[in-house]
Scaffold this active site. Structure first.
Site, PDB file in Angstrom:
ATOM      1  N   LEU A 127      -6.305  11.207   9.023  1.00 17.29           N
ATOM      2  CA  LEU A 127      -5.036  11.527   8.377  1.00 17.29           C
ATOM      3  C   LEU A 127      -3.868  11.494   9.359  1.00 17.29           C
ATOM      4  O   LEU A 127      -2.838  10.858   9.077  1.00 17.29           O
ATOM      5  CB  LEU A 127      -5.121  12.881   7.664  1.00 17.29           C
ATOM      6  CG  LEU A 127      -5.970  12.912   6.390  1.00 17.29           C
ATOM      7  CD1 LEU A 127      -5.999  14.327   5.809  1.00 17.29           C
ATOM      8  CD2 LEU A 127      -5.462  11.931   5.354  1.00 17.29           C
ATOM      9  N   ARG A 182     -20.460  12.061  13.359  1.00 17.95           N
ATOM     10  CA  ARG A 182     -20.984  11.572  12.089  1.00 17.95           C
ATOM     11  C   ARG A 182     -22.040  10.492  12.273  1.00 17.95           C
ATOM     12  O   ARG A 182     -22.997  10.415  11.493  1.00 17.95           O
ATOM     13  CB  ARG A 182     -19.826  11.033  11.237  1.00 17.95           C
ATOM     14  CG  ARG A 182     -18.922  12.137  10.745  1.00 17.95           C
ATOM     15  CD  ARG A 182     -17.695  11.592  10.052  1.00 17.95           C
ATOM     16  NE  ARG A 182     -16.882  12.687   9.521  1.00 17.95           N
ATOM     17  CZ  ARG A 182     -15.710  12.508   8.932  1.00 17.95           C
ATOM     18  NH1 ARG A 182     -15.204  11.295   8.819  1.00 17.95           N
ATOM     19  NH2 ARG A 182     -15.043  13.544   8.471  1.00 17.95           N
ATOM     20  N   GLN A 189     -18.530   3.446   9.490  1.00 19.74           N
ATOM     21  CA  GLN A 189     -18.935   4.847   9.568  1.00 19.74           C
ATOM     22  C   GLN A 189     -19.603   5.325   8.283  1.00 19.74           C
ATOM     23  O   GLN A 189     -19.049   5.185   7.191  1.00 19.74           O
ATOM     24  CB  GLN A 189     -17.729   5.744   9.850  1.00 19.74           C
ATOM     25  CG  GLN A 189     -18.112   7.215   9.993  1.00 19.74           C
ATOM     26  CD  GLN A 189     -16.968   8.049  10.519  1.00 19.74           C
ATOM     27  OE1 GLN A 189     -16.115   8.487   9.751  1.00 19.74           O
ATOM     28  NE2 GLN A 189     -16.940   8.257  11.830  1.00 19.74           N
ATOM     29  N   ALA A 243      -0.756  -7.668  -4.324  1.00 21.52           N
ATOM     30  CA  ALA A 243      -0.357  -8.720  -3.383  1.00 21.52           C
ATOM     31  C   ALA A 243      -1.542  -9.655  -3.147  1.00 21.52           C
ATOM     32  O   ALA A 243      -2.633  -9.203  -2.782  1.00 21.52           O
ATOM     33  CB  ALA A 243       0.100  -8.106  -2.068  1.00 21.52           C
ATOM     34  N   ARG A 259     -15.342   7.198  14.604  1.00 18.05           N
ATOM     35  CA  ARG A 259     -14.170   8.059  14.404  1.00 18.05           C
ATOM     36  C   ARG A 259     -14.598   9.512  14.300  1.00 18.05           C
ATOM     37  O   ARG A 259     -15.538   9.838  13.577  1.00 18.05           O
ATOM     38  CB  ARG A 259     -13.420   7.653  13.138  1.00 18.05           C
ATOM     39  CG  ARG A 259     -12.244   8.586  12.824  1.00 18.05           C
ATOM     40  CD  ARG A 259     -11.493   8.149  11.590  1.00 18.05           C
ATOM     41  NE  ARG A 259     -12.235   8.324  10.362  1.00 18.05           N
ATOM     42  CZ  ARG A 259     -12.314   9.458   9.672  1.00 18.05           C
ATOM     43  NH1 ARG A 259     -11.734  10.565  10.138  1.00 18.05           N
ATOM     44  NH2 ARG A 259     -12.977   9.517   8.528  1.00 18.05           N
ATOM     45  N   GLY A 314      -1.141   7.303   2.508  1.00 13.68           N
ATOM     46  CA  GLY A 314      -0.500   8.056   3.575  1.00 13.68           C
ATOM     47  C   GLY A 314       0.235   7.185   4.566  1.00 13.68           C
ATOM     48  O   GLY A 314       1.393   7.464   4.924  1.00 13.68           O
ATOM     49  N   GLY A 357     -14.162  13.119  12.784  1.00 16.33           N
ATOM     50  CA  GLY A 357     -13.624  13.661  11.551  1.00 16.33           C
ATOM     51  C   GLY A 357     -12.291  14.348  11.789  1.00 16.33           C
ATOM     52  O   GLY A 357     -12.104  15.011  12.809  1.00 16.33           O
ATOM     53  N   GLU A 386     -16.838  17.525   5.582  1.00 21.80           N
ATOM     54  CA  GLU A 386     -17.347  18.134   6.801  1.00 21.80           C
ATOM     55  C   GLU A 386     -16.880  19.582   6.940  1.00 21.80           C
ATOM     56  O   GLU A 386     -17.475  20.374   7.687  1.00 21.80           O
ATOM     57  CB  GLU A 386     -16.850  17.304   7.984  1.00 21.80           C
ATOM     58  CG  GLU A 386     -17.625  17.439   9.250  1.00 21.80           C
ATOM     59  CD  GLU A 386     -17.336  16.248  10.157  1.00 21.80           C
ATOM     60  OE1 GLU A 386     -16.646  16.448  11.175  1.00 21.80           O
ATOM     61  OE2 GLU A 386     -17.771  15.135   9.846  1.00 21.80           O
ATOM     62  N   SER A 390      -3.456   6.671  -4.761  1.00 15.69           N
ATOM     63  CA  SER A 390      -3.963   6.081  -3.529  1.00 15.69           C
ATOM     64  C   SER A 390      -5.099   6.934  -2.969  1.00 15.69           C
ATOM     65  O   SER A 390      -5.160   8.143  -3.208  1.00 15.69           O
ATOM     66  CB  SER A 390      -2.839   5.951  -2.497  1.00 15.69           C
ATOM     67  OG  SER A 390      -1.816   5.104  -2.982  1.00 15.69           O
ATOM     68  N   GLU A 397      -6.127   2.916   7.812  1.00 15.55           N
ATOM     69  CA  GLU A 397      -7.506   2.440   7.935  1.00 15.55           C
ATOM     70  C   GLU A 397      -7.605   0.928   7.924  1.00 15.55           C
ATOM     71  O   GLU A 397      -8.556   0.362   8.463  1.00 15.55           O
ATOM     72  CB  GLU A 397      -8.370   3.021   6.814  1.00 15.55           C
ATOM     73  CG  GLU A 397      -9.859   2.760   7.001  1.00 15.55           C
ATOM     74  CD  GLU A 397     -10.722   3.356   5.912  1.00 15.55           C
ATOM     75  OE1 GLU A 397     -11.939   3.051   5.902  1.00 15.55           O
ATOM     76  OE2 GLU A 397     -10.207   4.124   5.072  1.00 15.55           O
ATOM     77  N   GLY A 417       0.831  -1.199   0.000  1.00 15.99           N
ATOM     78  CA  GLY A 417       0.000   0.000   0.000  1.00 15.99           C
ATOM     79  C   GLY A 417       0.863   1.246   0.000  1.00 15.99           C
ATOM     80  O   GLY A 417       1.843   1.339   0.753  1.00 15.99           O
ATOM     81  N   HIS A 451     -18.245   5.518   4.556  1.00 15.69           N
ATOM     82  CA  HIS A 451     -17.050   6.355   4.422  1.00 15.69           C
ATOM     83  C   HIS A 451     -15.798   5.725   5.006  1.00 15.69           C
ATOM     84  O   HIS A 451     -14.707   5.860   4.425  1.00 15.69           O
ATOM     85  CB  HIS A 451     -17.322   7.696   5.109  1.00 15.69           C
ATOM     86  CG  HIS A 451     -16.207   8.685   5.018  1.00 15.69           C
ATOM     87  ND1 HIS A 451     -15.666   9.091   3.812  1.00 15.69           N
ATOM     88  CD2 HIS A 451     -15.512   9.361   5.984  1.00 15.69           C
ATOM     89  CE1 HIS A 451     -14.708   9.986   4.030  1.00 15.69           C
ATOM     90  NE2 HIS A 451     -14.582  10.148   5.337  1.00 15.69           N
ATOM     91  N   ASP A 507      -8.401  -5.506   0.709  1.00 12.27           N
ATOM     92  CA  ASP A 507      -7.390  -6.509   0.386  1.00 12.27           C
ATOM     93  C   ASP A 507      -6.495  -6.842   1.577  1.00 12.27           C
ATOM     94  O   ASP A 507      -6.230  -8.010   1.877  1.00 12.27           O
ATOM     95  CB  ASP A 507      -6.507  -6.032  -0.769  1.00 12.27           C
ATOM     96  CG  ASP A 507      -7.307  -5.588  -1.978  1.00 12.27           C
ATOM     97  OD1 ASP A 507      -8.400  -6.145  -2.194  1.00 12.27           O
ATOM     98  OD2 ASP A 507      -6.849  -4.678  -2.695  1.00 12.27           O
ATOM     99  N   PHE A 531     -14.306  20.823  13.556  1.00  8.92           N
ATOM    100  CA  PHE A 531     -14.726  19.589  12.902  1.00  8.92           C
ATOM    101  C   PHE A 531     -15.642  18.827  13.847  1.00  8.92           C
ATOM    102  O   PHE A 531     -15.627  19.038  15.065  1.00  8.92           O
ATOM    103  CB  PHE A 531     -13.510  18.736  12.508  1.00  8.92           C
ATOM    104  CG  PHE A 531     -13.425  18.468  11.028  1.00  8.92           C
ATOM    105  CD1 PHE A 531     -13.188  19.487  10.144  1.00  8.92           C
ATOM    106  CD2 PHE A 531     -13.595  17.190  10.521  1.00  8.92           C
ATOM    107  CE1 PHE A 531     -13.108  19.270   8.775  1.00  8.92           C
ATOM    108  CE2 PHE A 531     -13.517  16.947   9.161  1.00  8.92           C
ATOM    109  CZ  PHE A 531     -13.276  17.988   8.282  1.00  8.92           C
ATOM    110  N   LEU A 579     -17.722  12.477  -1.669  1.00  7.80           N
ATOM    111  CA  LEU A 579     -17.819  13.136  -0.377  1.00  7.80           C
ATOM    112  C   LEU A 579     -17.893  14.657  -0.508  1.00  7.80           C
ATOM    113  O   LEU A 579     -17.124  15.266  -1.252  1.00  7.80           O
ATOM    114  CB  LEU A 579     -16.591  12.774   0.468  1.00  7.80           C
ATOM    115  CG  LEU A 579     -16.505  13.427   1.847  1.00  7.80           C
ATOM    116  CD1 LEU A 579     -17.599  12.885   2.760  1.00  7.80           C
ATOM    117  CD2 LEU A 579     -15.132  13.186   2.467  1.00  7.80           C
ATOM    118  N   HIS A 609     -20.786   8.687   6.446  1.00  8.97           N
ATOM    119  CA  HIS A 609     -20.622  10.141   6.444  1.00  8.97           C
ATOM    120  C   HIS A 609     -21.964  10.741   6.036  1.00  8.97           C
ATOM    121  O   HIS A 609     -22.588  10.264   5.085  1.00  8.97           O
ATOM    122  CB  HIS A 609     -19.535  10.555   5.455  1.00  8.97           C
ATOM    123  CG  HIS A 609     -19.049  11.950   5.640  1.00  8.97           C
ATOM    124  ND1 HIS A 609     -19.823  13.055   5.353  1.00  8.97           N
ATOM    125  CD2 HIS A 609     -17.859  12.436   6.091  1.00  8.97           C
ATOM    126  CE1 HIS A 609     -19.139  14.148   5.618  1.00  8.97           C
ATOM    127  NE2 HIS A 609     -17.940  13.808   6.067  1.00  8.97           N
TER     128      HIS A 609
END
Length: 579
Positions: free
Chosen positions: A394, A285, A230, A157, A388, A14, A390, A245, A43, A377, A11, A353, A211, A116, A242, A232
């Site tokens: 990240l 959310r 979740q 993979a 979670r 981020g 918002g 928010e 990604s 994630e 992967g 989401h 995956d 947020f 999306l 959204h």
């Protein structure tokens, strides 16, 4: 001869890029590879819009960020993990600043923050409404400084190699050529994102098919808290794209068909001294999405060809503010809805989401299998619990991607090379993939038909509201789908960019992931956060203040167990925010 590396990261979003950078920082001599089924800049991290949470101002604190996260999770997060997260999130965002991330600024030059959902303080750092785009660009550019990192772009993979409880590599297929490669490694870090595509209507990109979760699950690592999905509250109808928010953080309103700000009629868990009508759109959310369902039941939504909608109104914010802070929203509305939010209402509806659940890890990203780590994630540390907040996702990718990278870099200095047993497994997997490539259908079933039926089953049984009889029926439906899948075939037997073969492999893992979601939801007989049981409407801390752990048995069935939640400071209490 198989390719050999010290560490393979699966992967390149981020979490994956941050993990690879952390490995290079920790052990510059480590031989690192990144396996990604898309080019890194494609990604899904690139699509994140609203921002990244971390304490920024003197009137905020780590304790307040931690408590908001704990309360927002409905007390199902592990508080030791949350403590680590809030302490390191600020450092990670400042590191991105030093690497060139163009955070938006206040007039005095300091980094700007916005409110947020579920946060008491303004602590969401942002780069207009393209935060993920800039974050991923920054990480990718930083990665290029480490020229010895090998990238397998557009490789998929398909299995983990495991010898006596230790992961020692992967088998992957090159999408451009169909070449099957054994990639041996002393450690593997899974950073493949979520699994939103097991549902029919999602903000997730097509690549987010679970995956990594399926890889770990089949290798023997448990998945944790998979019932917590979740929604959204503001996705565009039909596309599921999306609407961040951030639109509500800047002052947008949610209106029903009568133009009424309906959230004032619902308990969002927000005792607050602020004017109620100014801040209610920034509820958690899960509760804002649940309020939509109640509005629909009361006949206060608007029917469209793509389902009922309510409206997001940002017209009163003015064109200048929208162009400065929400330009991407305006672009999306124009391109995909043919409306201009400067002068028109935005139709929205709840959309899948994010997965709070994932591969069970400790605070360093380590799973129960030696040599296997996970972050982002696809993992469940857990800082998100039942819901979670918002803008926490990240920095979660950054914090735990870095921690997993550092832990793996230290681990590989202590282990032996892969055994001949791992290479034998690799040969078996290569033979299986060759059979899949030449597989012909035993009947008229198609991959798309099974996938559509799986998604419909998930949406019906494990949507915003669930109940026991529907979940019980869904368990049987998933088993039937797995039986149907065993007989499905493919028409394309070529090797060059065989997307049908890729869909076949993805669907196999998606069915396993769907099974864990249904089984976990069926056994949690309470309502908490994103898991709402109409037959068990109350939260039950006596029996279910615990993480759901799902293990795959040798016969393919799921075994469900529970793991106590780690509570260090704050005992379970009433969910509140905005105070």
């Amino acid at each position: 001869m198989p390719a050999t590396h010290n560490i393979v990261v699966i992967g390149a979003g981020g979490a994956g890029l941050r993990a690879a950078i952390a490995i290079a920082e920790t052990n510059p001599r480590a031989n690192v590879a990144i396996v990604s089924k898309v080019y890194p800049m494609r990604s899904h991290t690139v699509s994140a819009e609203g921002g990244a949470a971390a304490v920024a101002d003197d009137d905020d604190s780590l304790d307040e960020h931690a408590y908001d996260t704990v309360s927002g999770s409905d007390w199902l997060c592990d508080q030791d993990a949350v403590g680590v997260f809030v302490a390191e999130a600020r450092r990670e965002l400042l590191q991105l600043e030093h690497w060139g991330c163009p955070w938006s600024r206040k007039p005095d030059g300091r980094i700007a923050v916005r409110a947020f959902g579920g946060m008491k303080k303004q602590r969401t750092w942002f780069a207009a409404d393209k935060t993920g785009f800039h974050l991923l660009h920054t990480l990718f550019q930083r990665l290029l400084a480490y020229r010895d990192i090998v990238r397998y772009d557009e490789w998929f993979a398909t299995t983990l190699l495991v010898d006596e409880g230790r992961v020692c590599g992967v088998v992957a297929i090159e999408l451009a050529t169909g070449r099957i490669e054994t990639i041996l490694a002393d450690a593997v870090i899974i950073c493949t994102g979520g699994c939103g595509r097991v549902f029919p209507f999602t903000t997730n990109a097509n690549i987010k098919t679970g995956d990594g979760m399926a890889l770990a699950y089949r290798a023997g690592a448990p998945l944790k808290d998979m019932e917590f999905v979740q929604y959204h509250p503001t996705g565009l109808p039909f596309t599921g794209i999306l609407i961040t928010e951030a639109a509500r953080a800047e002052g947008g309103w949610l209106l029903n068909k009568d133009g009424y700000r309906y959230l004032q009629d619902y308990d969002l868990g927000k005792p607050t001294p602020e004017p109620k009508l100014r801040s209610m759109e920034l509820g958690p959310r899960d509760r804002v999405s649940q309020a939509f369902i109640h509005e629909r039941e009361k006949g206060r939504t608007v029917d469209t060809p793509y389902g009922p909608v309510v409206f997001l109104d940002i017209r009163h914010l003015g064109e200048d503010l929208i162009n400065e802070k929400l330009p991407f929203i305006r672009e999306l509305c124009r391109d995909y809805q043919h409306i201009d939010p400067v002068t028109e209402l935005i139709p929205v509806q709840p959309v899948v989401h994010y997965m709070m659940g994932g591969v069970h890890t400790d605070i360093d990203g380590a799973t129960t299998l030696s040599g296997l780590y996970a972050a982002g994630e696809t993992a469940c540390v857990s800082i998100n619990g039942a819901n979670r907040l918002g803008s926490n996702s990240l920095p979660e990718c950054l914090v735990f991607g870095a921690r997993a990278g550092r832990a793996a870099a230290e681990y590989v200095q202590t282990v032996r090379s892969a055994s001949s047993a791992a290479q034998a497994q690799a040969r078996t997997e290569a033979q299986r993939l060759e059979r899949e490539l030449s597989r012909h259908a035993e009947g008229s079933d198609r991959i798309a038909d099974i996938r559509a039926d799986m998604r419909a089953t998930l949406e019906t049984a494990a949507g915003i509201y669930r109940d026991g009889p529907t979940l019980t029926k869904a368990v049987d439906q998933i088993r039937v789908l797995q039986d149907r899948f065993a007989k499905v075939g493919i028409d394309d037997h070529s090797r060059t960019f065989n997307t049908e073969l890729m869909s076949l492999i993805e669907l196999s893992g998606m069915l396993d992931v769907a099974h864990t979601i249904i089984e976990s939801a069926l056994r949690r007989e309470e309502s908490r956060g994103a898991h709402q049981r109409t037959d068990f409407p109350n939260r039950d801390d006596e029996h279910f203040l615990a993480h759901t752990m799902v293990y795959r048995e040798p016969d393919g069935t799921a075994r469900v167990d529970y793991l106590p939640v780690t509570i260090t400071r704050w005992p379970p209490g009433e969910r509140v925010y905005g105070r």
